[in-house]
Design a protein around this motif. Sequence first.
Motif, PDB file in Angstrom:
ATOM      1  N   VAL A  69       0.874  -1.144   0.298  1.00  0.00           N
ATOM      2  CA  VAL A  69       0.237  -0.184  -0.272  1.00  0.00           C
ATOM      3  C   VAL A  69       0.486   0.622   0.127  1.00  0.00           C
ATOM      4  CG1 VAL A  69      -1.320   1.755   1.718  1.00  0.00           C
ATOM      5  CG2 VAL A  69      -2.570  -0.978   0.779  1.00  0.00           C
ATOM      6  N   VAL A  70       0.557   2.209  -0.516  1.00  0.00           N
ATOM      7  CA  VAL A  70       1.387   3.038  -0.607  1.00  0.00           C
ATOM      8  C   VAL A  70       0.482   4.800  -1.214  1.00  0.00           C
ATOM      9  CG1 VAL A  70       3.345   4.903  -2.478  1.00  0.00           C
ATOM     10  CG2 VAL A  70       3.600   2.101  -2.749  1.00  0.00           C
ATOM     11  N   PRO A  71       0.297   5.403   0.202  1.00  0.00           N
ATOM     12  CA  PRO A  71      -0.016   7.282   0.186  1.00  0.00           C
ATOM     13  C   PRO A  71       0.734   7.575  -0.751  1.00  0.00           C
ATOM     14  CG  PRO A  71       1.368   6.172   2.744  1.00  0.00           C
ATOM     15  CD  PRO A  71       1.078   5.225   1.308  1.00  0.00           C
ATOM     16  N   ALA A  72      -0.618   7.917  -1.422  1.00  0.00           N
ATOM     17  CA  ALA A  72       0.524   9.101  -2.654  1.00  0.00           C
ATOM     18  C   ALA A  72      -0.312  10.388  -2.817  1.00  0.00           C
ATOM     19  CB  ALA A  72       0.889   8.813  -3.539  1.00  0.00           C
ATOM     20  N   ALA A  73      -1.693  10.417  -2.089  1.00  0.00           N
ATOM     21  CA  ALA A  73      -2.805  11.367  -2.002  1.00  0.00           C
ATOM     22  C   ALA A  73      -1.653  13.073  -1.017  1.00  0.00           C
ATOM     23  CB  ALA A  73      -3.546  11.843  -1.444  1.00  0.00           C
ATOM     24  N   GLY A  74      -0.353  12.838  -0.886  1.00  0.00           N
ATOM     25  CA  GLY A  74      -0.004  14.482  -0.404  1.00  0.00           C
ATOM     26  C   GLY A  74       0.058  15.170  -1.252  1.00  0.00           C
ATOM     27  N   GLN A  75       0.136  16.899  -1.114  1.00  0.00           N
ATOM     28  CA  GLN A  75       0.435  17.620  -1.898  1.00  0.00           C
ATOM     29  C   GLN A  75       2.454  18.229  -1.215  1.00  0.00           C
ATOM     30  OE1 GLN A  75      -1.297  18.414  -4.330  1.00  0.00           O
ATOM     31  NE2 GLN A  75      -2.267  16.689  -3.403  1.00  0.00           N
ATOM     32  N   GLY A  76       2.665  17.245  -1.030  1.00  0.00           N
ATOM     33  CA  GLY A  76       4.220  17.758   0.006  1.00  0.00           C
ATOM     34  C   GLY A  76       4.414  19.118  -0.221  1.00  0.00           C
ATOM     35  N   THR A  77       3.421  19.667   1.106  1.00  0.00           N
ATOM     36  CA  THR A  77       3.452  21.520   1.705  1.00  0.00           C
ATOM     37  C   THR A  77       5.236  21.798   1.864  1.00  0.00           C
ATOM     38  OG1 THR A  77       2.894  20.793   3.938  1.00  0.00           O
ATOM     39  CG2 THR A  77       1.920  21.830   1.553  1.00  0.00           C
ATOM     40  N   ARG A  78       5.570  20.624   2.918  1.00  0.00           N
ATOM     41  CA  ARG A  78       6.695  20.669   3.535  1.00  0.00           C
ATOM     42  C   ARG A  78       8.135  20.967   2.350  1.00  0.00           C
ATOM     43  NH1 ARG A  78       7.378  16.890   7.923  1.00  0.00           N
ATOM     44  NH2 ARG A  78       6.866  15.477   6.556  1.00  0.00           N
ATOM     45  N   PHE A  79       8.229  20.299   1.217  1.00  0.00           N
ATOM     46  CA  PHE A  79       9.345  20.610   0.968  1.00  0.00           C
ATOM     47  C   PHE A  79       9.409  22.290  -0.152  1.00  0.00           C
ATOM     48  CE2 PHE A  79      11.186  19.780  -3.503  1.00  0.00           C
ATOM     49  CZ  PHE A  79      12.505  19.213  -3.053  1.00  0.00           C
ATOM     50  N   GLY A  80       8.159  21.921  -0.521  1.00  0.00           N
ATOM     51  CA  GLY A  80       7.940  23.740  -1.340  1.00  0.00           C
ATOM     52  C   GLY A  80       7.763  23.403  -2.882  1.00  0.00           C
ATOM     53  N   GLY A  81       7.034  23.654  -3.575  1.00  0.00           N
ATOM     54  CA  GLY A  81       6.867  24.124  -5.178  1.00  0.00           C
ATOM     55  C   GLY A  81       5.511  23.586  -5.616  1.00  0.00           C
ATOM     56  N   GLU A  82       5.456  23.554  -7.125  1.00  0.00           N
ATOM     57  CA  GLU A  82       4.279  23.239  -7.446  1.00  0.00           C
ATOM     58  C   GLU A  82       3.559  21.602  -7.558  1.00  0.00           C
ATOM     59  OE1 GLU A  82       3.337  25.163 -10.821  1.00  0.00           O
ATOM     60  OE2 GLU A  82       3.216  27.065  -9.745  1.00  0.00           O
ATOM     61  N   VAL A  83       4.903  20.882  -7.338  1.00  0.00           N
ATOM     62  CA  VAL A  83       4.739  19.229  -7.494  1.00  0.00           C
ATOM     63  C   VAL A  83       4.661  18.666  -6.146  1.00  0.00           C
ATOM     64  CG1 VAL A  83       5.899  17.431  -8.883  1.00  0.00           C
ATOM     65  CG2 VAL A  83       6.230  19.608  -9.834  1.00  0.00           C
ATOM     66  N   PRO A  84       3.813  18.258  -6.245  1.00  0.00           N
ATOM     67  CA  PRO A  84       4.239  16.883  -5.339  1.00  0.00           C
ATOM     68  C   PRO A  84       4.946  15.967  -5.032  1.00  0.00           C
ATOM     69  CG  PRO A  84       1.786  16.782  -6.435  1.00  0.00           C
ATOM     70  CD  PRO A  84       2.701  17.972  -6.854  1.00  0.00           C
ATOM     71  N   LYS A  85       6.300  16.117  -3.889  1.00  0.00           N
ATOM     72  CA  LYS A  85       6.942  15.668  -4.192  1.00  0.00           C
ATOM     73  C   LYS A  85       6.968  13.780  -4.397  1.00  0.00           C
ATOM     74  CE  LYS A  85       6.989  13.897   1.081  1.00  0.00           C
ATOM     75  NZ  LYS A  85       7.200  14.175   2.259  1.00  0.00           N
ATOM     76  N   GLN A  86       6.749  12.820  -4.571  1.00  0.00           N
ATOM     77  CA  GLN A  86       6.482  12.016  -4.946  1.00  0.00           C
ATOM     78  C   GLN A  86       6.530  11.980  -6.499  1.00  0.00           C
ATOM     79  OE1 GLN A  86       3.818  13.111  -3.587  1.00  0.00           O
ATOM     80  NE2 GLN A  86       2.116  12.500  -4.238  1.00  0.00           N
ATOM     81  N   TYR A  87       6.152  13.077  -7.320  1.00  0.00           N
ATOM     82  CA  TYR A  87       6.456  12.994  -8.285  1.00  0.00           C
ATOM     83  C   TYR A  87       8.060  14.064  -8.685  1.00  0.00           C
ATOM     84  CZ  TYR A  87       1.434  11.821  -9.000  1.00  0.00           C
ATOM     85  OH  TYR A  87       0.304  10.754  -8.492  1.00  0.00           O
ATOM     86  N   LEU A  88       8.026  14.399  -8.268  1.00  0.00           N
ATOM     87  CA  LEU A  88       9.836  15.093  -8.674  1.00  0.00           C
ATOM     88  C   LEU A  88      10.617  13.804  -8.961  1.00  0.00           C
ATOM     89  CD1 LEU A  88      10.741  17.428  -5.368  1.00  0.00           C
ATOM     90  CD2 LEU A  88       9.588  17.557  -7.595  1.00  0.00           C
ATOM     91  N   HIS A  89      12.047  14.067 -10.002  1.00  0.00           N
ATOM     92  CA  HIS A  89      12.709  13.159 -10.740  1.00  0.00           C
ATOM     93  C   HIS A  89      13.352  12.792  -9.689  1.00  0.00           C
ATOM     94  CE1 HIS A  89       9.806  12.570 -13.888  1.00  0.00           C
ATOM     95  NE2 HIS A  89      10.032  11.600 -14.831  1.00  0.00           N
ATOM     96  N   SER A  90      14.256  11.879  -9.942  1.00  0.00           N
ATOM     97  CA  SER A  90      15.394  11.562  -9.562  1.00  0.00           C
ATOM     98  C   SER A  90      16.151  10.545  -9.803  1.00  0.00           C
ATOM     99  CB  SER A  90      15.856  10.985  -8.014  1.00  0.00           C
ATOM    100  OG  SER A  90      16.584  11.304  -6.897  1.00  0.00           O
ATOM    101  N   ALA A  91      17.067  10.583 -10.426  1.00  0.00           N
ATOM    102  CA  ALA A  91      18.001   9.606 -11.142  1.00  0.00           C
ATOM    103  C   ALA A  91      17.233   9.345 -12.322  1.00  0.00           C
ATOM    104  CB  ALA A  91      17.771   7.938 -10.571  1.00  0.00           C
TER     105      ALA A  91
END
Length: 232
Positions: free
Chosen positions: A9-31
């Motif tokens: 189960v992967v909860p991914a409904a958050g907006q990642g407000t602590r990170f900042g920016g318009e893109v929810p952190k789960q959708y930020l790219h890495s590698a």
Amino acid sequence: MSGPLVWAVVPAAGQGTRFGGEVPKQYLHSAGKPLIEHALSALLAHPRVAGAMVALAANDARWPGWTSLHGKPVLCCVGGGERADSVLAALEALPADVPADALVLVHDAARPNLATADLDRLIDAATAHPDGAILGAPVRDTLKRAAVEGTIVTTEPRDGLWRAFTPQAFRRDALGNALRAARAAGVLVTDEAMAMERGGARPRLVEGREDNLKVTTPADLALADYLLSHRT
């Protein structure tokens, strides 16, 4: 490694407000991939994991629409305003043939560097322990309690203290009931183990790698990018 299959189960409904920016952190790219893709891939590559249920925000336009990864189903449901709401929604949306006592892994969408060996040991421990298990690591830094103005009040003993990671592994109905009880009591739980603890459960602590980091700041993202780019 053999035994009953487990679901993730992967909860991914958050907006990642602590990170900042318009893109929810789960959708930020890495590698080269979104963090959530790394997280799902680490789970679904494991031979004991049968599939994943992802709890998304309503009208999530960024979800890539995956229906499978590593040849295993990726299903979606609508999550809630808090992590616990999303986890509960995902548990309730699992396929009907997932037994009430099936082991379920709950993993952060922005925790991309999960090691297979850690997942092996977590599943083994949670299977053997009636109250489930979580990944974590003992606190190694000196802990200071701060006053409102930012000065040190005291040094806190760190003996017996652990940092909680994910995945956290519990039986489907036991976790669902614990989350419902916490919600009915008006208690905002910050992880699944906290909900279980409220009902008297004592989950097993499984020491995992400390590079199983959760991305919450830009510095975390830079570190995740380095780790994932050099992963063997």
